[in-house]
Design a protein around this motif. Structure first.
Motif, PDB file in Angstrom:
ATOM      1  N   LEU A 165      65.486  52.735  79.058  1.00  0.00           N
ATOM      2  CA  LEU A 165      64.078  51.834  78.940  1.00  0.00           C
ATOM      3  C   LEU A 165      63.985  52.697  77.266  1.00  0.00           C
ATOM      4  N   PHE A 166      64.357  54.093  77.025  1.00  0.00           N
ATOM      5  CA  PHE A 166      63.772  54.296  75.127  1.00  0.00           C
ATOM      6  C   PHE A 166      65.020  53.961  74.988  1.00  0.00           C
ATOM      7  N   GLY A 167      65.966  52.754  74.759  1.00  0.00           N
ATOM      8  CA  GLY A 167      67.199  52.365  74.122  1.00  0.00           C
ATOM      9  C   GLY A 167      66.549  50.910  73.828  1.00  0.00           C
ATOM     10  N   GLY A 168      65.769  50.081  75.003  1.00  0.00           N
ATOM     11  CA  GLY A 168      65.259  49.126  74.937  1.00  0.00           C
ATOM     12  C   GLY A 168      63.960  48.655  74.040  1.00  0.00           C
ATOM     13  N   VAL A 169      63.324  49.643  74.008  1.00  0.00           N
ATOM     14  CA  VAL A 169      61.827  49.904  72.785  1.00  0.00           C
ATOM     15  C   VAL A 169      62.225  49.131  71.561  1.00  0.00           C
ATOM     16  N   TYR A 170      63.656  49.309  70.774  1.00  0.00           N
ATOM     17  CA  TYR A 170      64.103  49.137  70.176  1.00  0.00           C
ATOM     18  C   TYR A 170      65.822  48.492  69.690  1.00  0.00           C
ATOM     19  N   THR A 171      65.417  47.434  70.907  1.00  0.00           N
ATOM     20  CA  THR A 171      66.767  46.703  71.371  1.00  0.00           C
ATOM     21  C   THR A 171      66.923  45.283  71.443  1.00  0.00           C
ATOM     22  N   LYS A 172      67.256  44.082  70.328  1.00  0.00           N
ATOM     23  CA  LYS A 172      66.612  42.979  71.027  1.00  0.00           C
ATOM     24  C   LYS A 172      67.167  42.499  72.498  1.00  0.00           C
ATOM     25  N   GLY A 173      66.214  41.451  72.945  1.00  0.00           N
ATOM     26  CA  GLY A 173      66.504  41.111  73.718  1.00  0.00           C
ATOM     27  C   GLY A 173      67.962  40.050  74.588  1.00  0.00           C
ATOM     28  N   THR A 174      68.506  40.321  72.932  1.00  0.00           N
ATOM     29  CA  THR A 174      69.633  39.188  73.053  1.00  0.00           C
ATOM     30  C   THR A 174      70.506  40.551  72.853  1.00  0.00           C
ATOM     31  N   THR A 175      70.402  41.384  72.689  1.00  0.00           N
ATOM     32  CA  THR A 175      71.362  41.967  72.222  1.00  0.00           C
ATOM     33  C   THR A 175      71.251  43.092  73.599  1.00  0.00           C
ATOM     34  N   GLN A 176      70.023  43.767  73.961  1.00  0.00           N
ATOM     35  CA  GLN A 176      70.447  44.018  75.623  1.00  0.00           C
ATOM     36  C   GLN A 176      70.789  43.459  76.424  1.00  0.00           C
ATOM     37  N   VAL A 177      70.933  41.981  77.152  1.00  0.00           N
ATOM     38  CA  VAL A 177      71.892  41.305  77.636  1.00  0.00           C
ATOM     39  C   VAL A 177      73.105  41.474  77.608  1.00  0.00           C
ATOM     40  N   VAL A 178      73.728  41.614  75.955  1.00  0.00           N
ATOM     41  CA  VAL A 178      75.344  41.595  76.045  1.00  0.00           C
ATOM     42  C   VAL A 178      75.563  43.490  76.080  1.00  0.00           C
ATOM     43  N   LEU A 179      75.190  44.105  75.705  1.00  0.00           N
ATOM     44  CA  LEU A 179      75.312  45.620  76.233  1.00  0.00           C
ATOM     45  C   LEU A 179      75.178  45.809  77.857  1.00  0.00           C
ATOM     46  N   MET A 180      74.206  44.992  78.142  1.00  0.00           N
ATOM     47  CA  MET A 180      74.456  45.564  80.274  1.00  0.00           C
ATOM     48  C   MET A 180      75.513  45.407  80.153  1.00  0.00           C
ATOM     49  N   GLN A 181      76.235  44.355  79.941  1.00  0.00           N
ATOM     50  CA  GLN A 181      77.710  43.536  79.964  1.00  0.00           C
ATOM     51  C   GLN A 181      78.839  45.185  79.665  1.00  0.00           C
ATOM     52  N   GLY A 182      78.621  46.426  79.457  1.00  0.00           N
ATOM     53  CA  GLY A 182      79.488  46.995  79.290  1.00  0.00           C
ATOM     54  C   GLY A 182      79.609  47.786  79.798  1.00  0.00           C
ATOM     55  N   VAL A 183      79.316  47.798  81.150  1.00  0.00           N
ATOM     56  CA  VAL A 183      78.849  48.163  83.104  1.00  0.00           C
ATOM     57  C   VAL A 183      80.449  48.095  83.157  1.00  0.00           C
ATOM     58  N   ILE A 184      80.748  46.688  83.334  1.00  0.00           N
ATOM     59  CA  ILE A 184      82.205  46.367  83.595  1.00  0.00           C
ATOM     60  C   ILE A 184      83.157  46.982  83.420  1.00  0.00           C
ATOM     61  N   PRO A 185      83.096  46.712  82.111  1.00  0.00           N
ATOM     62  CA  PRO A 185      84.782  47.597  81.931  1.00  0.00           C
ATOM     63  C   PRO A 185      84.657  48.890  82.156  1.00  0.00           C
ATOM     64  N   LEU A 186      83.787  49.830  81.913  1.00  0.00           N
ATOM     65  CA  LEU A 186      83.404  51.065  81.853  1.00  0.00           C
ATOM     66  C   LEU A 186      83.334  51.339  83.987  1.00  0.00           C
ATOM     67  N   SER A 187      82.930  50.592  84.195  1.00  0.00           N
ATOM     68  CA  SER A 187      83.609  50.685  85.729  1.00  0.00           C
ATOM     69  C   SER A 187      84.932  50.465  86.596  1.00  0.00           C
ATOM     70  N   LEU A 188      84.806  49.591  85.807  1.00  0.00           N
ATOM     71  CA  LEU A 188      86.849  49.373  85.722  1.00  0.00           C
ATOM     72  C   LEU A 188      87.447  50.113  85.374  1.00  0.00           C
ATOM     73  N   ALA A 189      87.404  50.802  84.442  1.00  0.00           N
ATOM     74  CA  ALA A 189      87.853  52.144  84.367  1.00  0.00           C
ATOM     75  C   ALA A 189      87.856  53.789  85.148  1.00  0.00           C
ATOM     76  N   ALA A 190      86.644  53.424  84.768  1.00  0.00           N
ATOM     77  CA  ALA A 190      86.160  54.615  86.361  1.00  0.00           C
ATOM     78  C   ALA A 190      86.859  54.873  87.783  1.00  0.00           C
ATOM     79  N   THR A 191      87.228  52.852  88.407  1.00  0.00           N
ATOM     80  CA  THR A 191      87.493  53.388  89.652  1.00  0.00           C
ATOM     81  C   THR A 191      89.264  52.858  89.379  1.00  0.00           C
ATOM     82  N   VAL A 192      89.876  52.540  88.407  1.00  0.00           N
ATOM     83  CA  VAL A 192      90.967  53.097  88.069  1.00  0.00           C
ATOM     84  C   VAL A 192      91.464  54.524  88.012  1.00  0.00           C
ATOM     85  N   ILE A 193      90.889  54.884  86.765  1.00  0.00           N
ATOM     86  CA  ILE A 193      90.903  56.319  86.932  1.00  0.00           C
ATOM     87  C   ILE A 193      90.899  57.377  88.878  1.00  0.00           C
ATOM     88  N   PHE A 194      89.459  57.362  89.019  1.00  0.00           N
ATOM     89  CA  PHE A 194      89.338  57.899  89.612  1.00  0.00           C
ATOM     90  C   PHE A 194      89.680  57.663  90.966  1.00  0.00           C
TER      91      PHE A 194
END
Length: 492
Positions: A165-194
């Motif tokens: 919510l704090f970041g979304g105030v000054y983040t364009k909607g198009t940028t929000q859609v792109v940035l939210m996909q970052g959870v995929i590589p982060l989840s991949l890395a977390a599951t590989v490590i742990f």
């Protein structure tokens, strides 16, 4: 002895009856009969030949299979198509009105974070009450699940929601859609490590392209921060929005561990997680005072008033009207009708989660992920359409186009590689048939999240009786044998 003439005759006969290599017929092993009925997801994820499993070939195969799936869809799958369209539309509406909600109340992201959690607490606990009152889907064993595990899940979701919510105030909607996909590589890395999870090589390649797509979108804001397109798309708030992916990835790993070999009702899970998320959110109040938030930061003395003013703004009352709207100043309130985007967002979000369950129930998780793949470009284009966004229409920069193309390429590779890996895993180590994956509540711009749990099995009368006596602290009596049939005289 055999005469020479007889030997010559034997040789001639042997040559006549010998077939050349081209004439030899090698009997083939008979193949088992395979049912001709192919599901929607099977068509899409049909395994390609080994030499076509890389890069662009995999992407082409993915989209050609989607086309064939719709052409071959049976009439009985018509409702699935309705659910697929509903999921796609509600997912796009969910993204659009999340942005509209935060833009309508830019001075009150903390209030929005708490409000967007509060609304789900009575809804899910109401469902839990009804389920426990009129059904047996929530067993006493489920209610004994450690509540501390719900607390940690709620904590991670609260942190993620606050940054979103704090970041979304000054983040364009198009940028929000792109940035939210970052959870995929982060989840991949977390599951590989742990969790030591192994992924298909296409998934690793896809994750790399997803990261590359995010970099293509964000990097120009760092190199050329004064460009006009960044007036409402600030790098600092882009980073805050991206950070919301981190607790989501950690939460995915924790849920895998916490729900292992556990049977739990999904509404019971969502109710307790939402409650702990709301309560822990009150401990995150100091985040409002951090200086790096710039004009959005407030003092400790202003915190109570900021929460109250957020409630006033929701009712259409402006509070911040002076010392605002200028350079390095917070935005002025414009609260008239601010309740409308919040209400529509909640409706879309609830419908979005309902359609997720319907698509998975009548189709599969694979079909749901296909819809989420198309959600990416369609949501981005929706933010640039004046008849949808009105005065808040966003420009579509060349960097947005390039980043979206790279990210979509990576996303298709990742999804397709995931299906290939699932097929390989099913052969080497088949999944436990007594377990299943269920979707949990998705809010804001977050990706759809799953937890694996034991399948719920209806309790028998003996199980209910045993559980009842166990809760009373007494031993369960042995089951009584069925009464013998009395035979009349002369009957055998």
């Amino acid at each position: 002895m055999v005469s020479e003439k007889a030997k010559d005759d034997m040789k001639q006969n042997l040559l006549k009856n010998t077939r050349s290599p081209a004439e030899l017929v090698i009997p083939m092993r008979s193949q088992p009969t395979v049912s001709s009925k192919v599901t929607f997801a099977d068509n899409i994820y049909a395994t390609p030949p080994p030499h076509k499993r890389q890069g662009i070939s995999a992407v082409k195969k993915f989209f050609s299979n989607i086309k064939r799936s719709f052409l071959n869809m049976e009439a009985s799958q018509g409702w699935l198509l309705v659910y697929v369209v509903g999921l796609l539309l509600t997912s796009i509406g969910n993204s659009i009105f999340f942005k509209k909600m935060s833009s309508a109340m830019p001075n009150y992201p903390y209030f929005l974070s708490q409000m967007s959690t509060l609304v789900y607490v009575p809804i899910f606990f109401g469902i839990v009450w009804y389920t426990m009152r009129f059904t047996e889907n929530i067993t006493p064993e489920m209610t004994e699940f450690p509540k501390m595990k719900f607390f940690w899940m709620g904590t991670l979701d609260a942190v993620s929601g606050l940054f979103m919510l704090f970041g979304g105030v000054y983040t364009k909607g198009t940028t929000q859609v792109v940035l939210m996909q970052g959870v995929i590589p982060l989840s991949l890395a977390a599951t590989v490590i742990f969790l030591k999870v192994k992924y298909h090589k296409l998934q690793y390649s896809g994750a790399f392209f997803i990261i590359l797509g995010v970099v293509v979108v964000v990097l120009p804001k760092f190199l050329w921060p004064d460009q006009k397109s960044t007036e409402q798309d600030l790098l600092l708030f882009n980073v805050l929005f991206f950070i919301s992916d981190v607790p989501q990835a950690i939460s995915a790993v924790y849920k895998e561990i916490a729900f292992k070999n556990t049977d739990l009702d999904v509404n019971y899970l969502n109710a307790w997680v939402a409650l702990w998320q709301l309560l822990f959110g009150f401990l995150l109040v100091p985040f409002n005072t951090l200086s790096f938030l710039g004009p959005a930061a407030i003092s400790w003395e202003e915190i109570p008033g900021a929460i109250a003013n957020g409630a006033k703004c929701l009712g259409g009352v402006d509070t911040i009207l002076t010392d605002c709207g200028g350079l390095n100043q917070r935005a002025c309130d414009s609260c008239a009708g601010s309740w409308m985007p919040m209400l529509v967002y909640f409706i879309f979000n609830l419908a979005f989660n309902i359609f997720i369950s319907l698509v998975i129930k009548h189709g599969s998780a694979a079909v749901m992920f296909i819809v989420m793949t198309f959600r990416l470009p369609l949501s981005s284009f929706a933010f640039t359409m004046p008849f949808i966004m009105g005065d808040a229409t966003e420009p579509f920069t060349p960097y947005d186009v390039a980043g979206l193309f790279v990210l979509l390429f990576g996303l298709v590779m990742y999804r397709y590689g995931g299906t290939l890996q699932a097929k390989l895993s099913a052969i080497s180590s088949p999944p436990d048939p007594d377990t299943e994956e269920i979707p949990v509540l998705s809010y804001g711009q977050s990706e759809v999240r799953f937890v694996r749990k034991k399948k719920h099995k209806p309790r028998t009368h003996s199980m209910i009786r045993s559980s009842y006596y166990s809760r009373l602290g007494v031993a369960s009596p042995p089951p009584q044998s069925s009464p013998k049939t009395l035979l009349l005289p002369g009957k055998r």
